[in-house]
Design a protein around this motif. Structure first.
Motif, PDB file in Angstrom:
ATOM      1  N   GLY A   1      25.667 -57.408 -71.631  1.00  0.00           N
ATOM      2  CA  GLY A   1      26.528 -57.831 -72.728  1.00  0.00           C
ATOM      3  C   GLY A   1      26.578 -59.345 -72.836  1.00  0.00           C
ATOM      4  O   GLY A   1      26.949 -60.031 -71.879  1.00  0.00           O
ATOM      5  N   ASP A   2      26.187 -59.859 -73.974  1.00  0.00           N
ATOM      6  CA  ASP A   2      26.173 -61.316 -74.183  1.00  0.00           C
ATOM      7  C   ASP A   2      27.534 -61.768 -74.721  1.00  0.00           C
ATOM      8  O   ASP A   2      27.652 -62.180 -75.882  1.00  0.00           O
ATOM      9  N   TYR A   3      28.543 -61.693 -73.875  1.00  0.00           N
ATOM     10  CA  TYR A   3      29.905 -62.079 -74.260  1.00  0.00           C
ATOM     11  C   TYR A   3      30.268 -63.417 -73.626  1.00  0.00           C
ATOM     12  O   TYR A   3      29.900 -63.693 -72.471  1.00  0.00           O
ATOM     13  N   HIS A   4      31.007 -64.249 -74.361  1.00  0.00           N
ATOM     14  CA  HIS A   4      31.363 -65.584 -73.906  1.00  0.00           C
ATOM     15  C   HIS A   4      32.017 -65.556 -72.526  1.00  0.00           C
ATOM     16  O   HIS A   4      31.666 -66.359 -71.648  1.00  0.00           O
ATOM     17  N   VAL A   5      32.981 -64.638 -72.327  1.00  0.00           N
ATOM     18  CA  VAL A   5      33.724 -64.626 -71.062  1.00  0.00           C
ATOM     19  C   VAL A   5      32.854 -64.222 -69.886  1.00  0.00           C
ATOM     20  O   VAL A   5      33.224 -64.449 -68.725  1.00  0.00           O
ATOM     21  N   LEU A   6      31.684 -63.649 -70.169  1.00  0.00           N
ATOM     22  CA  LEU A   6      30.728 -63.337 -69.111  1.00  0.00           C
ATOM     23  C   LEU A   6      29.661 -64.421 -69.007  1.00  0.00           C
ATOM     24  O   LEU A   6      29.345 -64.908 -67.924  1.00  0.00           O
ATOM     25  N   ARG A   7      29.113 -64.818 -70.143  1.00  0.00           N
ATOM     26  CA  ARG A   7      28.017 -65.782 -70.186  1.00  0.00           C
ATOM     27  C   ARG A   7      28.418 -67.143 -69.642  1.00  0.00           C
ATOM     28  O   ARG A   7      27.648 -67.798 -68.923  1.00  0.00           O
ATOM     29  N   GLU A   8      29.633 -67.593 -69.962  1.00  0.00           N
ATOM     30  CA  GLU A   8      30.086 -68.928 -69.555  1.00  0.00           C
ATOM     31  C   GLU A   8      30.896 -68.903 -68.274  1.00  0.00           C
ATOM     32  O   GLU A   8      31.572 -69.875 -67.950  1.00  0.00           O
ATOM     33  N   ASN A   9      30.819 -67.833 -67.536  1.00  0.00           N
ATOM     34  CA  ASN A   9      31.644 -67.655 -66.352  1.00  0.00           C
ATOM     35  C   ASN A   9      30.798 -67.766 -65.088  1.00  0.00           C
ATOM     36  O   ASN A   9      29.782 -67.075 -64.955  1.00  0.00           O
ATOM     37  N   ARG A  10      31.206 -68.631 -64.175  1.00  0.00           N
ATOM     38  CA  ARG A  10      30.455 -68.784 -62.925  1.00  0.00           C
ATOM     39  C   ARG A  10      30.818 -67.704 -61.909  1.00  0.00           C
ATOM     40  O   ARG A  10      30.152 -67.546 -60.884  1.00  0.00           O
ATOM     41  N   LEU A  11      31.886 -66.945 -62.169  1.00  0.00           N
ATOM     42  CA  LEU A  11      32.351 -65.917 -61.242  1.00  0.00           C
ATOM     43  C   LEU A  11      31.616 -64.602 -61.457  1.00  0.00           C
ATOM     44  O   LEU A  11      31.083 -64.362 -62.537  1.00  0.00           O
ATOM     45  N   PRO A  12      31.590 -63.737 -60.451  1.00  0.00           N
ATOM     46  CA  PRO A  12      31.178 -62.356 -60.704  1.00  0.00           C
ATOM     47  C   PRO A  12      32.116 -61.784 -61.768  1.00  0.00           C
ATOM     48  O   PRO A  12      33.336 -61.736 -61.564  1.00  0.00           O
ATOM     49  N   SER A  13      31.586 -61.373 -62.899  1.00  0.00           N
ATOM     50  CA  SER A  13      32.425 -61.023 -64.054  1.00  0.00           C
ATOM     51  C   SER A  13      31.937 -59.747 -64.717  1.00  0.00           C
ATOM     52  O   SER A  13      30.724 -59.523 -64.834  1.00  0.00           O
ATOM     53  N   VAL A  14      32.888 -58.941 -65.176  1.00  0.00           N
ATOM     54  CA  VAL A  14      32.539 -57.747 -65.947  1.00  0.00           C
ATOM     55  C   VAL A  14      33.534 -57.588 -67.085  1.00  0.00           C
ATOM     56  O   VAL A  14      34.676 -58.057 -67.021  1.00  0.00           O
TER      57      VAL A  14
END
Length: 370
Positions: free
Chosen positions: A315-328
């Motif tokens: 998923g190309d979502y901002h909160v995932l793409r711009e996040n340095r943390l392990p994110s889902v």
């Protein structure tokens, strides 16, 4: 004159019993404090009933009744039923009678669940509908055994049937100065020292997706589910930061990422919509190396929910793409699907989803430390 006096005496006699009963009713109530960060108060002693509001940690409430692990509470203008094990006695003085009566029922035998994503069903058999799930480390109280199935109630008050093979070792829980197993004593603890960022999607003027059958607004579901997730995470020893805490808040996507900068993982909670008859949950990731392992861990636990899991996806979502943390980013059901919308509106489903996400995080970090 005599008639007037007689009428006055009669009125006084009619009022007297009501006045005399008032102290007895007041004496039956006892003062307790909320022992968890955010305590949900339900209309009935059932986690599937309507949520009337939330009480913050430390709030003093009056408890007037207790049954099946639930306490009838009133405080901060909210009256309803809450899970009794999150309440601790506010003071040993005052109305001891009512408090002692409640405490007599607070020492009980519970069992630890010995399987991950164990399904709770509406009846004693695999053919009955799935109504929730429990996982390793959760506590259940066995109410009845029928064949290879056990009827149990969970710590949140949900009742259902589960396979007896997953009802593990017995644990005696005494609340001490509380009403049930205390939050501290039931803490899983394996997320101790972790800081988790929880992001309730949308908010404020952005309702997100809107249900086609009941006009359910996604922003309401994401917030209520996130608050339940916060409870589950804190029970396991984690610290939590939320990107929004109120319905009227609408932080920008960049602000959501910044809020989580010091965290160990980022979970964005959403509900889905589609033009077809799509149903179920889905977990999105952006980076295969950074995010996908967390997505797999969470999705594995979501398989135990009453709605099907559709796996994980890029998923190309901002909160995932711009996040340095392990994110889902988790999508927990389709508001465009009548069955899904009706299911996700139930607090029991939201609680099960929150527990599954927390369990997934717990398993993820356990594997990272191996």
């Amino acid at each position: 004159m005599i008639r007037k006096i007689s009428l006055l005496l009669l009125a006084a006699m009619l009022l007297l019993p009501a006045w005399q009963d008032r102290p007895a009713a007041e004496a039956a109530a006892a003062s307790y404090k909320v022992g968890t960060k955010s305590l949900a108060v339900y209309k009935d002693a059932d986690s599937r009933s309507t949520v009337k509001g939330y009480l913050k940690q430390g709030t003093v409430v009056q408890v007037s009744d207790e049954k099946y692990g639930w306490a009838q509470v009133s405080g901060n203008g909210i009256k309803g039923w809450a899970a009794a094990h999150y309440l601790v006695e506010a003071s040993s003085s005052g109305n001891k009678g009512g408090a002692e009566n409640l405490k007599q029922t607070s020492t009980e035998v519970w069992n630890e669940v010995s399987g991950s994503g164990v399904r709770l069903r509406s009846g004693p058999g695999a053919g009955y509908a799935v109504i929730g799930s429990v996982s390793t480390g959760d506590l259940v109280k066995r109410l009845k055994k029928q064949g290879n199935w056990s009827r149990v109630t969970t710590e949140s008050g949900q009742t259902g049937w589960m396979s007896s093979q997953y009802v593990g070792s017995s644990v005696s829980k005494s609340s001490g100065k509380g009403l049930g197993p205390t939050a501290a004593s039931s803490s899983r603890g394996s997320l101790q020292g972790k800081l988790i960022a929880v992001d309730p999607g949308h908010g404020g003027s952005d309702p997100g997706m809107i249900g086609k059958t009941h006009s359910t607004e996604e922003k309401d579901l994401t917030l209520s589910t996130s608050l339940l997730l916060v409870e589950e995470l804190r029970e396991r020893g984690a610290s939590v930061v939320m990107t929004r805490n109120e319905d009227d808040e609408k932080p920008a996507l960049s602000e959501r990422v910044k809020t989580a900068v010091a965290a160990d993982a980022f979970i964005s909670v959403h509900y889905n919509s589609a033009t077809n008859k799509a149903s179920g949950s889905l977990v999105f990731y952006y980076s295969k190396s950074k995010d996908a392992p967390l997505a797999r861990a969470v999705e594995t636990e979501l398989q135990g929910l009453s709605l099907r899991s559709n796996g994980i996806a890029f998923g190309d979502y901002h909160v995932l793409r711009e996040n340095r943390l392990p994110s889902v980013l988790v999508e927990l059901g389709f508001l465009s699907n009548k069955k899904d919308e009706e299911e996700v509106r139930n607090s029991s489903y939201q609680r099960s989803a929150a527990r599954a996400i927390a369990e997934g995080l717990q398993n993820y970090f356990s594997r990272q430390s191996d």
